[in-house]
Design an enzyme around this catalytic site. Sequence first.
Site, PDB file in Angstrom:
ATOM      1  CE  LYS B  73      -3.691   2.121   2.463  1.00 36.95           C
ATOM      2  NZ  LYS B  73      -5.314   1.734   3.734  1.00 36.95           N
ATOM      3  CB  SER B 148      -8.187   3.528   2.882  1.00 37.15           C
ATOM      4  OG  SER B 148      -7.736   2.968   4.152  1.00 37.15           O
ATOM      5  CB  SER B 172      -7.895   0.624   5.863  1.00 41.17           C
ATOM      6  OG  SER B 172      -9.027   2.061   5.946  1.00 41.17           O
TER       7      SER B 172
END
Lengths: 485, 460
Positions: B73, B148, B172
């Site tokens: 990420k 997210s 997330s």
Amino acid sequence: MQTTYEAIIGLEVHAQLKTSSKAFCACSTTYGAMPNVNVCPVCLGHPGTLPVLNRNLVEWIVKMGLATNCHIRERSSFSRKNYFYSDLPKGYQISQFADPICYGGSVEIETEEGPKHIGITRIHMEEDSGKSIHDLDIDTLVDLNRAGVPLIEIVSEPDIRTAREAYLYLQHIRQILVYLDICDGNLEEGSLRCDANISIRPVGQTTFGTKTEVKNLNSFRNVEKAIQFEIARQIALVEGGAAVQQVTMLWDASRQETRVMRSKEQAHDYRYFAEPDLVHVVVDESWKQRLHSALPELGLAKRRRFVSQFGLPAYDAAVLTDDAEVAAWYEASCAHLNAQGPEAYKAVSNWIMTDVMRIMGQNKVSISNAGLSPEQLASLVDVVQDGTISSKSAKDVFAAMLGTTKTASELVQELGLRQESDEGLLRQLVEDVLRDNPDNLEKYRGGKSNLLGFFVGQVIKRSGGSANPALVTSIMKEALEQPTM
Amino acid sequence: MISFTEDRQRFLDGSLSVSQRVEQCLAAIANQAQLNAFLHVDADGVRAAAAASDERYRAGLARPLEGCILAVKDNMSVKGMPMTCASRILEGFMPLYTATAVERLIDAGAVVIGKTNMDEFAMGSSNETSAYGVVRNPHDPSRVPGGSSGGSAVAVAAGLCHASLGSDTGGSIRQPAAFCGVVGFKPTYGVVSRYGLTAFASSLDHVGPFAPTMADAQAVFDVMAGADAMDSTSVPTPEAQPMPPIDGLKVGVLEESYITGCDQDIQDAYAAAIEKLRQMGATIVPVQLQHEQAWVPTYFILATAEASSNLARFDGVRYGKRFESDVDIVTETRSRGFGTEVQRRIMLGTYVLSSGYHDAYYTRAQKARRLIADMYNNVFTQVDVILLPTTPTSAFEIGAKQSDPVAMWLSDYYTVSANIAGIPAVSVPVGTDTAGLPIGLQVQGPVFADAMVLAVAAQV
């Protein structure tokens, strides 16, 4: 009737600790490096970095807390103090807020009116910001070498009443920091910084007046002057029918005045909250005890001991103990004396306070670099005490000693300064002088007793200046008292 | 989806090389560029690393994760790759170091293929707040992948890598895992180091893996876990407890009132999973998770408060993108560099911490946090784990909730409480709804019961 006012003063002292690495990362704290060299992702505030507490910082602040009779909190925590400034990399300063590690202490200062206790509200840990340089014609420049250097903030109770007391308190705090060997104590270079909270009230009133905070007190002289100025400013305001506003003032040393930096409305809202990246700081009883037993003797205690142990006047003791290194040097000198005793101790003190400190001042060096060792000074005091040389010659020996490792005895030999104390030899000289001056001898015996000095002088002259004056005097007296020769 | 634990056998027996697999992944990333899962692909780097891994397999020196193709990420530092956190404000930023979790995986043989798209600074539940475009759900490109960590979930779901790393502050990892049909695990707070994870809300942020199977997630987690000298809040890997057999395990389940807001298909999947566990011998215990009305507000107050402070460092002074201004570089940079959702949360967080409101919001939220943690402690005296939905709905249409931030925030209802309490929670795929969209269910356990949570989830 004229109202008399008293001032209520509290000091906030920031001391930069001389740990070798920063508070929350491993960067060096060396002063005077090229800008932005002592930095890493952590103290540059790079994304994803986290603080790791320097254990020395905890140990040192606990020492300071113990030395100022504070309680040590077993579990304390860090908070974030949030504000934007270009030299504050993370946008917040890691500090302690609700539960400082040290609290509720006090120190004793010696004022002209006697000893006085000043309470210590709290001592907490925090990190320094970087340095912004605005006074160049180009943009503001930022140096982050200082960002993250450990600071402790020492907050006093509002127990201080005069600018002089504030000065003495600050001196005292500085002395403790230096004695503990945790801070350079240099106001001019910023390793010690001081802000003052000041209010006034008519004598007899118990409630406090509105206070102002005065910043930028960057020398001991300025601390006293700025506080004096601010007290006078507040009294003039009140006498003129106005009220003191709660403002932050800046001391302008060049104009010798305080001026408003920001008003209450402009005050920052720091939005403190618990620092989630650090765990509680735990100081258990055994760690605390270990640090307590390792505390050095502090200035005030040492000063009192010097008076009792060495029989020194209070003034000497204060001068000698002001700097722990000087005090240690003094004690080392005394330990090397052949003839122990108050007279010799005082002689050592005299040498240090005059000649040695003059050299330290002239060359801006510490006592260890003044050019002689405690052993050497002790040897010098010894040869004066035992009559080998006169105190006048001692000055020459001292001068010759500097920069060498020679003892006083060696130098006395080399310089031929040995005082003649051989009684037989001196007696012979006395007899010679009396024989060669029958007229004066007659006059002396006729009552002109002040001719003693003349006779002694003649003997010393004939000895080439080396005759021990005290010994000559006593032999001469004895000879003069004899009815015939 | 490609499983590393399966591929490892092929790598070992030589029927497949890491380099071949990497080429397939690179091709898949290019073919599925419309998913927008990656913000940076390091083709040269991953090819070189794959060649080195193949060498190790040939030499018999393969490490536990040798050749595990990993996507990270874009809020985690990987030295040599740009990091934007999907924000304009970090455009062009190159990190100086590698995050501890990533470093441990690389040291165990993982090869990093690139950095994945996400909601800007991990603030969002749909991946629509990325400054670099929305990520699309591979099961239906008109739908969001969740957020997210949307890019990381999609990278695994679309077979673009073996495993990926995400961060989970309020769900997330788990929510996009559910939306994309993969496993997503949020470990116990502190078990995986946060060093190198760009902080959103430090006390709620967790690093965790996405993977096709529970075994793959476990393999990645095992390597990442453990105390880190660079993260003071990290803790040692919990000692492996002997896993109690499902037969006799006490599984807490939510009373009906907690799930009536869920899609019918999700309610049905939930009931089916309960039945499955019951048939395996588990004791099903209805539990009440109290203070549920406080979960989301508590989360948003704490998360935004910490975020307002954590994001203060992005000022254009030292790194990242600077928006010049004659007046004030910091204001200009932050006004133009941060997107709307990030600015909204910074302002909310600043407000709840400001003097006069601090006690009413932040202090109360801290108290609520303790109550929620106590509630979980109490529930875990009655049950070993809790089974609950991950999300109330399956993946929604792109744009459906963009105009209503509160509706978006409420989609975190089932996930935030595990962050508030710091307990381990994993989302496991349990099939699809009538529209063919994945459904995920969640297993939560007490602090440090990470292994048990994964083991139970593997049976759901």
